[in-house]
Enzyme design. Structure first.
Site, PDB file in Angstrom:
ATOM      1  CB  ILE A  85       1.851   8.532 -59.150  1.00  0.00           C
ATOM      2  CG1 ILE A  85       2.501   7.150 -59.233  1.00  0.00           C
ATOM      3  CG2 ILE A  85       0.356   8.436 -59.339  1.00  0.00           C
ATOM      4  CD1 ILE A  85       1.931   6.148 -58.229  1.00  0.00           C
ATOM      5  CG  ASP A  86       4.847  13.199 -57.511  1.00  0.00           C
ATOM      6  OD1 ASP A  86       4.718  13.564 -58.687  1.00  0.00           O
ATOM      7  OD2 ASP A  86       4.429  13.851 -56.533  1.00  0.00           O
ATOM      8  CE  LYS A  87      13.669   8.342 -57.082  1.00  0.00           C
ATOM      9  NZ  LYS A  87      14.983   9.025 -57.017  1.00  0.00           N
ATOM     10  NE  ARG A 142       5.353  15.846 -52.895  1.00  0.00           N
ATOM     11  CZ  ARG A 142       6.491  15.654 -53.586  1.00  0.00           C
ATOM     12  NH1 ARG A 142       6.459  15.147 -54.805  1.00  0.00           N
ATOM     13  NH2 ARG A 142       7.643  15.983 -53.048  1.00  0.00           N
TER      14      ARG A 142
END
Length: 340
Positions: free
Chosen positions: A151-153, A254
């Site tokens: 998953i994203d930072k 997003r």
């Protein structure tokens, strides 16, 4: 002429899609692929076929399958190797579940999942290398022990880690088949209409900025991407939305939410770090700016994760609470719309 399309998968695998020529003669699948994937060994191909990572016309096949004219063959293989030596680091992990084969962790926002350009240390993988000495790595995925997804930072939430090779193969197969259940909570600008629906539009890298994922109306561009969403709470200017992923593209939620006009709250990459709903008079602007300071990232949390245990075959479901920054901003919005 055959159509060969190499797709960068957004989990941890390289995908190939090959369409057989209309005049293709019957040929065993491994021999057919050996000619078209010169950097892949026959043993690796045969293992991929046996483990169900090679499909023909969306169906798993046996190793002795013979390719026919116009067959569509899709293959999932590990990404090319990276020159990445993982430095074990004593970084605390929030472990939700652990047994001999799998590990479920709740990642905090701000932590990068694996070492990469400009983030070689301080990642989840550095922490895993310290706490677990012999995590498996898929061939070609050196430097990413245990990882089957990411998953994203600046997204918080649940990740499953493989502790054994058998578990890694079983989990990787579920991600490849899109059978893993992943539920996210997002705070978005505005209120989506209808309140529940499916966003099914291709996503791909922006031609202007490779760091950004954009939606493409032309279904010959980008990759198939499907997000199911449901409105949970309408807070006048923002909404709490549940998103369930059917595919796992880079920045999928997003980019999909931006596409339908509901950028994630404080998502600087996709324009959500500005006031997009409501008149920016001084009191309201101060309130929103304060919320931005409390939640200095996109408002996205991987809330629940469901999968079949690769060894016991038991279905397992894990749930996590919203992190403090997210829940605090949510409470602030509830209070604001109630008293203003």
């Amino acid at each position: 002429m055959e159509d060969i399309d190499i797709i960068e998968d957004d989990e941890l695998y390289e995908h190939h899609r090959i369409v057989a020529d209309p005049k293709q003669q019957l040929l065993r699948i491994d021999k057919f692929l050996m000619d078209r994937l010169p950097n892949v060994t026959r043993n690796k191909l045969q293992s991929a076929i046996k483990d169900g990572f090679v499909k023909v016309n969306d169906q798993e096949i046996k190793p002795n399958y013979k390719v026919r004219p116009d067959d569509i063959i899709t293959i999932a293989l590990p990404e090319p190797p990276r020159e990445t030596e993982v430095v074990p680091q004593d970084i605390p992990l929030n472990i939700v579940y652990e047994d001999k084969h799998v590990l479920v962790v709740n990642k905090e926002a701000g932590m990068v999942v694996h070492p990469a350009y400009q983030n070689w240390e301080g990642t989840l993988v550095n922490a895993l290398a310290y706490h677990f000495k012999n995590l498996p790595e898929m061939e070609g995925n050196e430097g990413r022990p245990g990882l089957v997804h990411r998953i994203d930072k600046d997204t918080s939430g649940l990740l499953v880690i493989a502790k054994t090779e058998q578990a890694m193969n079983g989990l990787a197969k579920q991600f490849y088949d899109h059978s893993i259940e992943r539920t996210y909570y997002a705070l978005v600008w505005g209120s989506p209409e209808p309140n529940e629906g499916t966003i099914h539009i291709n996503l791909g890298r922006s031609l202007k900025d490779r760091r950004i994922t954009v939606a493409y109306e032309d279904d010959t561009i980008g990759k198939n991407a499907i997000t199911h969403y449901k409105l949970l709470e309408d807070l006048r200017y923002v909404s709490l939305v549940q998103c369930n992923l059917e595919t796992g593209r880079t920045h999928q939620i997003r980019a999909h939410m931006k596409h339908i006009g509901h950028e994630l709250f404080n998502d600087a990459t996709y324009g959500g770090d500005k006031i997009l709903k409501g008149t920016p008079f001084s009191k309201y602007k101060s309130f929103v700016d304060n919320c931005f300071k409390i939640l200095p990232r996109q408002a996205l949390h991987a809330k629940s994760l469901g999968f079949v245990h690769p060894i016991t075959k038991e279905f397992m479901q894990f749930n996590s609470e919203l992190p403090e920054d997210f829940s605090q901003v949510l409470e602030k919005w509830r209070s604001y719309v109630q008293y203003n």
